[in-house]
Design an enzyme around this catalytic site. Structure first.
Site, PDB file in Angstrom:
ATOM      1  N   ASP A  78     -15.348  -4.077   0.271  1.00  0.00           N
ATOM      2  CA  ASP A  78     -14.819  -3.608   1.713  1.00  0.00           C
ATOM      3  C   ASP A  78     -16.022  -3.471   2.547  1.00  0.00           C
ATOM      4  OD1 ASP A  78     -12.419  -3.779   0.153  1.00  0.00           O
ATOM      5  OD2 ASP A  78     -12.596  -1.530   0.075  1.00  0.00           O
ATOM      6  N   ASP A  92       0.934  -1.166   0.045  1.00  0.00           N
ATOM      7  CA  ASP A  92      -0.006   0.027   0.018  1.00  0.00           C
ATOM      8  C   ASP A  92       0.759   1.275   0.045  1.00  0.00           C
ATOM      9  OD1 ASP A  92      -1.962  -1.988   0.382  1.00  0.00           O
ATOM     10  OD2 ASP A  92      -2.722  -1.306   2.336  1.00  0.00           O
TER      11      ASP A  92
END
Length: 237
Positions: free
Chosen positions: A129, A8
């Site tokens: 998500d 990330d």
């Protein structure tokens, strides 16, 4: 099952978050390309990358970092974060990104997903998500009243073949994946399901493999040393 080591990115640097909270961002490596090269040496074919800055700004921010990994390593890059338009998708596909993950727009603009699948086919994946089973968007700072399997079915209907499912409460916690919800989404649709969030050790990898998951994203477990990447790869051959 495919192992996806994860990087990330915030400000061009590899970081990890705890439960998606940007205030918990912690740099985990000096350089994304160097880290990606270590994954190549371990035998990986894929890497999962997220533009965290892009998620908040709703546009690509760290494109150079992702493109350098795609062009300077043998890894196939799957990328999410800040990809909101056909122009964004076209740019990344033409820059060597192998899979594009559409997240927030899957809920907010399903027509874009439909158009993208029509033009780019299997290159398009959707990231779902969830908090307590309900879809969250915009870098996980916005919640919705849409149940995660309902969105999965909608995405299957428009032709999406790959879904990355994250239980936000598990992300970055090293507490094990949410097998119950992963099995629920895997049973609800025929799409390939990749598990994200909470993967900690070999036991988790084996459980995901034995439950018929398509892939497992491993981030903090690799950086903290609770999971050996080579062992995980070997177990999934």
């Amino acid at each position: 099952m495919i192992i996806f080591p994860a990087i990330d990115i915030i400000g061009g640097k590899p970081v990890r978050l705890y439960k998606g909270d940007f205030n918990t961002a912690k740099q985990v490596a000096a350089d994304a390309l160097e880290t990606a090269e270590s994954f190549v040496k371990a035998g990986c074919e894929w890497i999962h990358m997220v533009d965290l800055d892009g998620s908040l700004k709703k546009e690509p921010v760290n494109a150079d970092t992702f493109i350098s990994v795609a062009k300077q390593t043998s890894l196939k890059v799957e990328l999410g974060g800040g990809i909101r338009t056909m122009k964004d998708i076209d740019f990344y596909v033409n820059s060597g990104i192998s899979r594009i993950i559409l997240g927030s727009v899957a809920l907010k603009n399903p027509q874009l997903v439909k158009e993208a699948v029509k033009e780019f086919g299997d290159i398009i994946a959707v990231g779902i998500d969830a908090k307590n089973g309900y879809v969250a968007t915009e870098g996980w700072v916005e919640s919705s009243d849409v149940y995660f399997t309902d969105l999965a079915k909608q995405m299957e209907d428009v032709g999406v073949k790959t879904i990355i499912f994250t239980d936000i409460s598990k992300d970055g916690t090293l507490s094990g994946p949410n097998l119950e919800q992963l099995n629920e989404i895997n049973d609800a649709v025929s799409c390939n399901i990749t598990a994200s969030g909470g993967v900690t050790n070999m036991n988790d990898i084996i459980n995901l493999r034995d439950n018929g998951l398509y892939g497992a994203i491993c981030g903090k477990s690799l950086y903290e040393g609770t999971l050996d990447l080579i062992d995980a790869m070997e177990a999934c051959k």
